[in-house]
Design a protein around this motif. Structure first.
Motif, PDB file in Angstrom:
ATOM      1  N   ALA A 355       0.816  -1.122   0.263  1.00 59.61           N
ATOM      2  CA  ALA A 355       0.252   0.056   0.036  1.00 59.61           C
ATOM      3  C   ALA A 355       0.850   1.320  -0.181  1.00 59.61           C
ATOM      4  CB  ALA A 355      -0.985  -0.074   1.302  1.00 59.61           C
ATOM      5  N   ARG A 356       1.880   1.192   0.907  1.00 60.19           N
ATOM      6  CA  ARG A 356       3.016   2.365   0.746  1.00 60.19           C
ATOM      7  C   ARG A 356       3.584   2.606  -0.764  1.00 60.19           C
ATOM      8  NH1 ARG A 356       8.367   3.684   2.238  1.00 60.19           N
ATOM      9  NH2 ARG A 356       8.358   5.763   3.422  1.00 60.19           N
ATOM     10  N   LEU A 357       3.917   1.635  -1.253  1.00 60.34           N
ATOM     11  CA  LEU A 357       4.520   1.817  -2.702  1.00 60.34           C
ATOM     12  C   LEU A 357       3.395   2.210  -3.669  1.00 60.34           C
ATOM     13  CD1 LEU A 357       6.538   1.154  -4.864  1.00 60.34           C
ATOM     14  CD2 LEU A 357       5.812  -1.215  -4.997  1.00 60.34           C
ATOM     15  N   ALA A 358       2.068   1.730  -3.367  1.00 55.98           N
ATOM     16  CA  ALA A 358       1.073   2.321  -4.399  1.00 55.98           C
ATOM     17  C   ALA A 358       0.794   3.837  -4.266  1.00 55.98           C
ATOM     18  CB  ALA A 358      -0.048   1.555  -4.250  1.00 55.98           C
ATOM     19  N   ARG A 359       0.661   4.053  -2.673  1.00 60.33           N
ATOM     20  CA  ARG A 359       0.631   5.450  -2.555  1.00 60.33           C
ATOM     21  C   ARG A 359       1.822   6.451  -3.133  1.00 60.33           C
ATOM     22  NH1 ARG A 359      -4.242   7.609  -0.700  1.00 60.33           N
ATOM     23  NH2 ARG A 359      -4.892   6.217   0.894  1.00 60.33           N
ATOM     24  N   LEU A 360       3.025   6.035  -2.894  1.00 57.20           N
ATOM     25  CA  LEU A 360       4.137   6.689  -3.408  1.00 57.20           C
ATOM     26  C   LEU A 360       3.958   6.894  -4.864  1.00 57.20           C
ATOM     27  CD1 LEU A 360       6.975   4.879  -1.173  1.00 57.20           C
ATOM     28  CD2 LEU A 360       6.687   7.389  -1.586  1.00 57.20           C
ATOM     29  N   ALA A 361       3.744   5.731  -5.915  1.00 54.41           N
ATOM     30  CA  ALA A 361       3.504   5.719  -7.117  1.00 54.41           C
ATOM     31  C   ALA A 361       2.484   6.747  -7.611  1.00 54.41           C
ATOM     32  CB  ALA A 361       3.150   4.474  -7.575  1.00 54.41           C
ATOM     33  N   LEU A 362       1.373   6.687  -6.958  1.00 48.55           N
ATOM     34  CA  LEU A 362       0.289   7.745  -7.153  1.00 48.55           C
ATOM     35  C   LEU A 362       0.739   9.126  -6.985  1.00 48.55           C
ATOM     36  CD1 LEU A 362      -3.028   6.355  -5.466  1.00 48.55           C
ATOM     37  CD2 LEU A 362      -2.519   6.585  -7.843  1.00 48.55           C
ATOM     38  N   SER A 363       1.677   9.368  -6.261  1.00 48.68           N
ATOM     39  CA  SER A 363       2.101  10.902  -6.115  1.00 48.68           C
ATOM     40  C   SER A 363       2.817  11.344  -7.186  1.00 48.68           C
ATOM     41  CB  SER A 363       2.866  10.991  -4.708  1.00 48.68           C
ATOM     42  OG  SER A 363       4.327  10.162  -4.690  1.00 48.68           O
ATOM     43  N   PRO A 382      -5.936  -5.998   0.045  1.00 52.17           N
ATOM     44  CA  PRO A 382      -6.555  -5.098   1.469  1.00 52.17           C
ATOM     45  C   PRO A 382      -6.979  -3.707   0.575  1.00 52.17           C
ATOM     46  CG  PRO A 382      -4.081  -4.962   0.902  1.00 52.17           C
ATOM     47  CD  PRO A 382      -4.468  -6.074   0.102  1.00 52.17           C
ATOM     48  N   ALA A 383      -7.776  -3.287   1.462  1.00 52.76           N
ATOM     49  CA  ALA A 383      -8.838  -2.247   0.978  1.00 52.76           C
ATOM     50  C   ALA A 383      -7.898  -0.950   0.411  1.00 52.76           C
ATOM     51  CB  ALA A 383      -9.667  -1.746   2.311  1.00 52.76           C
ATOM     52  N   GLU A 384      -7.091  -0.501   1.147  1.00 55.41           N
ATOM     53  CA  GLU A 384      -6.161   0.470   0.669  1.00 55.41           C
ATOM     54  C   GLU A 384      -5.559   0.367  -0.542  1.00 55.41           C
ATOM     55  OE1 GLU A 384      -2.840   3.853   2.567  1.00 55.41           O
ATOM     56  OE2 GLU A 384      -3.146   1.801   3.692  1.00 55.41           O
ATOM     57  N   LEU A 385      -4.784  -0.873  -1.026  1.00 51.37           N
ATOM     58  CA  LEU A 385      -4.220  -1.141  -2.269  1.00 51.37           C
ATOM     59  C   LEU A 385      -5.415  -1.248  -3.295  1.00 51.37           C
ATOM     60  CD1 LEU A 385      -1.766  -1.857  -3.819  1.00 51.37           C
ATOM     61  CD2 LEU A 385      -1.961  -4.074  -2.945  1.00 51.37           C
ATOM     62  N   MET A 386      -6.698  -1.650  -2.923  1.00 53.37           N
ATOM     63  CA  MET A 386      -7.645  -1.611  -3.740  1.00 53.37           C
ATOM     64  C   MET A 386      -7.880  -0.313  -4.220  1.00 53.37           C
ATOM     65  SD  MET A 386     -10.416  -4.487  -2.649  1.00 53.37           S
ATOM     66  CE  MET A 386     -11.484  -4.044  -3.928  1.00 53.37           C
ATOM     67  N   LEU A 387      -7.942   0.637  -3.277  1.00 52.83           N
ATOM     68  CA  LEU A 387      -8.225   1.818  -3.489  1.00 52.83           C
ATOM     69  C   LEU A 387      -7.240   2.611  -4.400  1.00 52.83           C
ATOM     70  CD1 LEU A 387      -9.849   4.584  -2.742  1.00 52.83           C
ATOM     71  CD2 LEU A 387      -8.149   4.971  -0.995  1.00 52.83           C
ATOM     72  N   CYS A 388      -5.939   2.321  -4.160  1.00 54.41           N
ATOM     73  CA  CYS A 388      -4.811   3.064  -5.047  1.00 54.41           C
ATOM     74  C   CYS A 388      -5.135   2.217  -6.670  1.00 54.41           C
ATOM     75  CB  CYS A 388      -3.558   2.689  -4.459  1.00 54.41           C
ATOM     76  SG  CYS A 388      -3.152   3.372  -3.100  1.00 54.41           S
ATOM     77  N   HIS A 389      -5.510   0.939  -6.615  1.00 49.59           N
ATOM     78  CA  HIS A 389      -5.642   0.454  -7.993  1.00 49.59           C
ATOM     79  C   HIS A 389      -6.704   1.073  -8.550  1.00 49.59           C
ATOM     80  CE1 HIS A 389      -5.569  -2.404 -10.892  1.00 49.59           C
ATOM     81  NE2 HIS A 389      -6.465  -3.063 -10.469  1.00 49.59           N
ATOM     82  N   GLY A 390      -7.899   1.200  -7.929  1.00 50.89           N
ATOM     83  CA  GLY A 390      -9.052   1.997  -8.760  1.00 50.89           C
ATOM     84  C   GLY A 390      -8.885   3.177  -9.054  1.00 50.89           C
ATOM     85  N   VAL A 391      -8.187   4.065  -8.326  1.00 50.86           N
ATOM     86  CA  VAL A 391      -7.533   5.578  -8.444  1.00 50.86           C
ATOM     87  C   VAL A 391      -6.800   5.467  -9.839  1.00 50.86           C
ATOM     88  CG1 VAL A 391      -6.464   7.478  -7.699  1.00 50.86           C
ATOM     89  CG2 VAL A 391      -7.975   6.311  -6.358  1.00 50.86           C
ATOM     90  N   ALA A 392      -5.738   4.609  -9.894  1.00 49.34           N
ATOM     91  CA  ALA A 392      -4.841   4.393 -11.150  1.00 49.34           C
ATOM     92  C   ALA A 392      -5.545   4.218 -12.247  1.00 49.34           C
ATOM     93  CB  ALA A 392      -3.787   3.667 -10.451  1.00 49.34           C
TER      94      ALA A 392
END
Length: 594
Positions: A355-363, A382-392
């Protein structure tokens, strides 16, 4: 003889009536558990309805009121020896209640043909349990292994344990409860697991995870926290009676799937109370003196206060920590992502690192890296990683909303919203991907209802409401929320996180609270600070859309809004010359920019 109770006063609920009547008639403080039955009696001109509740004793000593002559505590078999002595309106309920617990009016004994403490029957049950106990031992062993694998990497400091019920405990429970006719089926904690989290929000998240991954026996599951009134302190834990789901736990032994087990979920401090206070108080086998009950309640109140304080501290720190990458340079973000990837190569199931990696990548708008990270967790994301995936997915195809991956991104975000109903961010991201203004405003209203002073939520909600209603007349009503959001922005800036977004939001809030005459300087200063920390074009695009929506609301145009909007266009062209302005924004003439 009758049960304690009475008629409601005007405006009084049934629960309030029972608590008051029992207190007045017996001097006892009780906590209501659940409805146990109902009945009625007929008078000449009306019918009297009765609702019977089960309750547990909380505190107090028996002090009979003047309206009664005597009192007795009775067991169910004793109760059934005196049916003719009961008030007529209580007899039918008494019979039904006792039969539901294994007693019969025909003979005061268990319906199976033996009293619960009957030696021969008890020996038979214990013998049967001894034969199948190895299966529950194996269930306990597997439960710890699987729960640790799934949860330990999502939650810091989580503790998991499990055990099968000891033979002696099994026998004692049968004798003490005196209600079982088929204990191997009726006792639901022959295997028990305990999950201990650090804070309440993690307990809630674990409970949501359990509901998603297990078959829940709702009848026998209970949230003990809901039993406590606002003025009560005591045992707080969530108990689930569950069975493993084969589709969620691949390879789980088929012979263990039918077995039920109990999973208790609570925080570290709630566990301290349960392990030391609750068990010694309520499993002592004797009446606890009132002063010790009061002392225990006092300790429970202190622990509950500490529990809430830890929740506030951790939530505050996580608010900073959740904005991964927002306070880093582009090079530093790349280095942090490389570190995360190195950890994941050696620990591929680490959901927190993913999830941390996904947040960094989104930034830094690195959609490919988000997709790759999510792909490795496709079976149990997990929910946070799903969130990042959906946003991406949505951001990658934001200019082509008909693309199937854009629709997939929205579906992923909707699933996250279901899994995390108290979280505002899924609705915030769904608003970004909405089809029209009405849908966008609806999602933002949902997010605002959950986090009214979150700067990003409030900023988006206000902008959309202004754009939809073509008016800013409602802003004075939101002034308290705007001021709280500005305080949170300042805290983010002080901690050097959530940059540049916190500065962009502060600029917008200055414009919202201003009148057009003295706010241009403050807003522009914030924009300058924001631009210094901007590494991704999406931040500037968002700020431009915000200023554009404000421009449309003021006639004649406000000077401060125009200044901010034109400055952001210049910044966009300077920082990202190869990226086009957002489609709805047209640049002013060159002379106007000079």
């Amino acid at each position: 003889w009758e049960f304690p109770g009475g008629k409601p006063d005007a405006g009084e609920t049934l629960d309030e009536t029972l608590l008051r009547e029992v207190r007045e008639e017996t001097g006892l403080e009780i906590a209501l558990e659940h409805v146990a039955g109902a009945g009625s009696s007929e008078l000449d001109e009306k019918t009297i309805a009765y609702v019977f509740m089960e309750a547990r004793l909380v505190s107090g000593e028996m002090r009979l009121s003047d309206e009664h002559e005597d009192f007795r505590w009775v067991t169910l078999d004793e109760l059934l020896k005196m049916p003719e002595l009961l008030c007529p309106q209580f007899r039918k309920f008494t019979q039904d209640y006792c039969e539901a617990h294994g007693y019969s009016l025909v003979a005061v004994k268990k319906t199976s043909g033996a009293k619960p403490a009957d030696g021969g029957r008890l020996d038979e049950w214990v013998r049967d349990y001894r034969e199948i106990k190895p299966r529950y031992d194996e269930l306990a062993r597997l439960s710890v292994k699987l729960l640790v694998e799934r949860l330990e990497k999502q939650f810091v400091g989580i503790m998991v344990s499990a055990r099968s019920k000891a033979i002696a405990s099994f026998a004692e429970k049968i004798v003490r409860k005196r209600k079982y006719t088929d204990p191997l089926r009726e006792i639901t904690d022959l295997c028990g697991a305990r999950i201990i989290t650090q804070i309440k929000s993690e307990t809630d998240a674990v409970c949501a995870w359990i509901r998603e991954h297990f078959i829940i026996d709702e009848t026998n599951s209970v949230d003990a926290r809901s039993r406590l009134r606002d003025t009560e302190f005591g045992y707080r834990s969530v108990h689930f009676v569950v069975q493993f789901r084969a589709d969620k736990f691949a390879g789980f032994p088929e012979e263990l799937l039918p077995l039920k087990m109990e999973i208790q979920v609570r925080t570290t401090l709630e566990h301290a109370w349960a392990d030391i206070g609750h068990d010694r108080l309520y499993k002592s086998g004797f009446k606890i003196p009132a002063h010790w009950s009061r002392e225990a309640a006092r300790v429970s109140a202190v622990l509950e206060g500490a529990n809430n304080a830890f929740q506030r501290i951790v939530t505050g720190l996580e608010e900073y920590r959740s904005h991964f990458g927002a306070y880093l340079t582009s090079d530093a973000i790349q280095k942090e992502m490389e570190i995360c990837e190195a950890v994941l190569r050696h620990d591929p199931g680490n959901a927190r690192q993913a999830a941390r990696l996904a947040r960094l990548a989104l930034s830094v708008d690195d959609w490919d890296r988000v997709d790759k990270t999510a792909e490795s967790f496709r079976d149990d994301m997990p929910a946070e990683l799903m969130l990042c995936h959906g946003v991406a997915l949505c951001l990658r195809h934001q200019d082509d909303p008909c693309h199937p991956d854009f629709a997939l991104g929205r579906d992923v975000l909707r699933e996250v919203a279901k899994k995390s109903p108290a979280d505002a961010e899924p609705h915030l991201r769904l608003a970004d991907a909405a089809d029209d203004a009405g849908e966008r405003l609806a999602h933002l209203a949902e997010a605002f209802a959950r986090e009214p002073d979150d700067p990003e939520v409030l900023s988006a909600y206000v902008r959309q409401k202004i754009a939809t209603e073509r008016s800013a007349a409602f802003l004075p009503l939101l002034r308290p929320s705007i001021e709280e959001a500005m305080k949170r922005c300042e805290l983010h800036i002080e901690a050097e996180v959530n940059l540049p977004l916190a500065h962009y939001q502060m600029a917008l809030f200055h414009l919202l609270l201003g009148d057009g005459t003295g706010t241009a300087t403050e807003a522009l200063e914030r924009c300058v600070l924001a631009v210094r920390h901007t590494h991704a074009v999406s931040f500037l695009d968002g700020a431009l859309r915000a200023s554009h929506s404000l421009r449309a609301c003021f006639d004649p145009p406000r000077r401060d809004v125009e200044c901010v909007h034109r400055f952001l266009i210049v910044a966009h062209r300077s920082l990202f010359p190869d990226d086009a302005l957002p489609a709805e924004i047209s640049a002013p003439p060159a002379c106007a920019l000079a």
